[in-house]
Write a protein that holds these residues in place. Structure first.
Motif, short mmCIF file in Angstrom:
data_model
loop_
_atom_site.label_atom_id
_atom_site.label_comp_id
_atom_site.label_asym_id
_atom_site.label_seq_id
_atom_site.Cartn_x
_atom_site.Cartn_y
_atom_site.Cartn_z
N UNK A 1 -12.74 -13.60 5.83
CA UNK A 1 -13.96 -12.82 6.06
C UNK A 1 -13.75 -11.98 7.30
N UNK A 2 -13.90 -10.68 7.17
CA UNK A 2 -13.61 -9.81 8.30
C UNK A 2 -14.57 -8.64 8.30
N UNK A 3 -14.65 -7.99 9.43
CA UNK A 3 -15.48 -6.81 9.54
C UNK A 3 -14.67 -5.58 9.15
N UNK A 4 -15.35 -4.47 9.02
CA UNK A 4 -14.67 -3.27 8.52
C UNK A 4 -13.60 -2.76 9.47
N UNK A 5 -13.68 -3.13 10.77
CA UNK A 5 -12.69 -2.60 11.70
C UNK A 5 -11.29 -3.09 11.37
N UNK A 6 -11.14 -4.31 10.86
CA UNK A 6 -9.81 -4.79 10.54
C UNK A 6 -9.26 -4.13 9.30
N UNK A 7 -10.11 -3.51 8.48
CA UNK A 7 -9.64 -2.82 7.29
C UNK A 7 -8.99 -1.48 7.62
N UNK A 8 -9.07 -1.07 8.88
CA UNK A 8 -8.45 0.19 9.27
C UNK A 8 -6.93 0.15 9.11
N UNK A 9 -6.36 -1.02 9.21
CA UNK A 9 -4.91 -1.12 9.28
C UNK A 9 -4.36 -1.24 7.87
N UNK A 10 -4.11 -0.09 7.26
CA UNK A 10 -3.68 -0.03 5.88
C UNK A 10 -2.77 1.17 5.67
N UNK A 11 -2.02 1.12 4.61
CA UNK A 11 -1.23 2.26 4.16
C UNK A 11 -1.70 2.60 2.75
N UNK B 1 5.53 -7.86 4.04
CA UNK B 1 6.58 -7.26 3.23
C UNK B 1 7.81 -6.89 4.04
N UNK B 2 7.78 -7.18 5.34
CA UNK B 2 8.93 -6.91 6.19
C UNK B 2 8.96 -5.54 6.82
N UNK B 3 7.91 -4.72 6.61
CA UNK B 3 7.85 -3.40 7.23
C UNK B 3 7.47 -3.52 8.70
N UNK B 4 8.15 -2.74 9.55
CA UNK B 4 7.91 -2.77 10.99
C UNK B 4 6.99 -1.64 11.41
N UNK B 5 6.19 -1.91 12.45
CA UNK B 5 5.26 -0.92 12.97
C UNK B 5 5.27 -0.96 14.50
N UNK B 6 5.30 0.22 15.11
CA UNK B 6 5.03 0.29 16.55
C UNK B 6 3.54 -0.02 16.72
N UNK B 7 3.24 -0.98 17.56
CA UNK B 7 1.88 -1.52 17.65
C UNK B 7 1.17 -1.01 18.90
N UNK C 1 -2.01 7.95 7.70
CA UNK C 1 -0.73 8.63 7.79
C UNK C 1 0.14 8.03 8.89
N UNK C 2 -0.47 7.67 10.01
CA UNK C 2 0.28 7.02 11.08
C UNK C 2 0.82 5.67 10.63
N UNK C 3 -0.02 4.88 9.96
CA UNK C 3 0.45 3.58 9.47
C UNK C 3 1.60 3.77 8.49
N UNK C 4 1.49 4.79 7.64
CA UNK C 4 2.57 5.07 6.70
C UNK C 4 3.87 5.47 7.38
N UNK C 5 3.76 6.03 8.59
CA UNK C 5 4.94 6.41 9.37
C UNK C 5 5.43 5.28 10.27
N UNK D 1 -0.45 1.68 0.21
CA UNK D 1 -0.24 0.49 -0.62
C UNK D 1 -1.35 -0.53 -0.47
N UNK D 2 -2.21 -0.37 0.53
CA UNK D 2 -3.32 -1.30 0.71
C UNK D 2 -3.40 -1.83 2.12
#
Length: 416
Positions: free
Chosen positions: A8-18, A37-43, A371-375, A20-21
């Motif tokens: 159960x989460x608020x909408x702010x955590x749904x921001x982190x998506x590409x 899935x093993x994808x890396x992100x600058x956080x 787009x940033x998450x996708x990059x 793919x979901x």
């Protein structure tokens, strides 16, 4: 039902998506995180600000591990809590501190102290000061610029207790002294507290804030600076201390424990003597793991790093460079007329800045975040993003290419 769907989460955590979901994270190291899935992100989310050194920093982890040999909870507070307050408050020798897990708890405690001190329950707030009822009821999109068309919409208007004519929660929206004075004059008989989110200091000047505090204090209100985002990040104690703003109470949180949940309410001894009668404590207020984490974090931040005098100065340098690289990449991608980046309050944070034709378009802004998450970059939109000391080790050329790629993807998609 998937594991993610159980959360159960608020909408702010749904921001982190590409495309793919929604992202579900598996681990972090330094300034990066990896999804399942093993994808890396600058956080640059950094847990929304608490992570200030980086993820899984060996020195921090080893220090906390050594401390754990002393136990995790005593019958009362420990020498480790006392040592931390002695170091935290070395510039404020007459002050005491009360420990909490979250800054929302600490702000609620400040409201209770103000009610005990003044006999009045109403509050004036400016900025996001927590999620408890009187902190957020009838609130705005506080992180939006003053002129943003998205800023003024009232939110959280349902199911909020303890907010009404005798205990109003009022908004100081435009940061003009004249409007603050009007609020105080109209509601003086029921107002006991003024609370200001220090992030909004980036929208005004220290002179205005000193005048605001003096105005409220002269009307008998207790004044609180909420340094949740700033204290321990832009400097050891935050904006009010740095700019000699004489608030009665300061709330410090997020970055104190590099991700461990700790917040401290700071005030003079006379005010904090109300703490026992006000029942400002809970079972886990005195656990020791967060005190260990705060001491370990302080150990690292107090030391010189590179050419910087200490870790707080280095965080400012890193954030300033990140904003510069992102702005240059926006020019390279041909979108500098629409969006760029700027450091916030010295650079421990940074944020995206939009031209007016993008500012009010939430769909385009959300598309940029995706787009940033996708990059391979996670940051916050409509909210300052956060840096850690680990980001000093970024591959800056690669990072610049990632940012430019995100901007180009946004341009070629529906964002522009």
């Amino acid at each position: 039902m998937s594991t993610a769907e159980r959360i159960a989460h608020s909408k702010i955590t749904k921001k982190f998506r590409t495309s793919s979901g929604q992202l579900l994270f598996a681990r972090g190291s330094g300034g990066e995180v990896w999804d399942v899935n093993g994808a890396a992100y600058v956080d640059f989310v950094m847990g929304y600000g608490p992570v200030v050194l980086g993820h899984a920093v060996p020195e921090f982890d080893e220090t906390v591990k050594e401390y754990l040999a002393n136990g995790v909870m005593m019958p009362g507070y420990s020498t480790f809590h006392q040592e931390y307050l002695d170091r935290l408050l070395d510039q404020r020798p007459g002050d005491r501190g009360a420990f909490f897990k979250t800054a929302s708890e600490a702000v609620t405690a400040a409201f209770r102290l103000a009610a005990m001190e003044t006999g009045r329950l109403g509050v004036i707030r400016s900025g996001y000061v927590g999620w408890h009822d009187s902190q957020i009821a009838n609130s705005l999109k506080w992180h939006e610029p003053l002129h943003s068309p998205l800023r003024g919409k009232l939110r959280y208007t349902d199911a909020m207790r303890g907010v009404g004519p005798d205990e109003p929660a009022l908004n100081w929206v435009d940061l003009r002294i004249e409007s603050l004075k009007a609020l105080v004059d109209e509601h003086r008989d029921v107002l006991g507290c003024f609370v200001f989110d220090a992030y909004l200091a980036s929208f005004t000047t220290p002179e205005v804030l000193r005048e605001a505090v003096e105005l409220c204090r002269s009307a008998g209100l207790l004044t609180v600076f909420d340094e949740t985002k700033t204290g321990g990040r832009i400097s050891p104690l935050g904006y009010a201390q740095d700019n000699a703003i004489p608030a009665d109470l300061i709330v410090i949180g997020k970055a104190l424990g590099n991700g461990m949940p700790i917040s401290v309410l700071v005030g003079n001894t006379e005010l904090l003597t109300h703490a026992e009668n006000a029942r400002l404590s809970g079972t886990f207020s005195k656990e020791m793991v967060t005190a260990y984490a705060a001491l370990a974090t302080r150990d690292i931040l107090e030391r010189p790093i590179g050419d910087s005098a200490d870790g707080w100065a280095e965080l400012g340098r890193i954030g300033t460079r990140i904003a510069e690289v992102m702005t240059y990449a926006a020019k390279d991608a041909g979108v500098a007329d629409a969006v760029w980046a700027q450091p916030v309050l010295g650079g421990g944070m940074f944020e995206l800045v939009y031209a007016d034709d993008v500012l009010g378009d939430k769909e385009r802004r959300s598309a940029l975040l995706e787009a940033f998450a996708g990059a391979g970059i996670l940051l916050l939109e409509g909210h300052p993003s956060f840096v850690s000391l680990a980001h000093r080790d970024l591959d800056w050329d690669k990072f610049s290419d990632q940012v430019a790629g995100a901007f180009r993807s946004w341009t070629n998609g529906s964002g522009r």
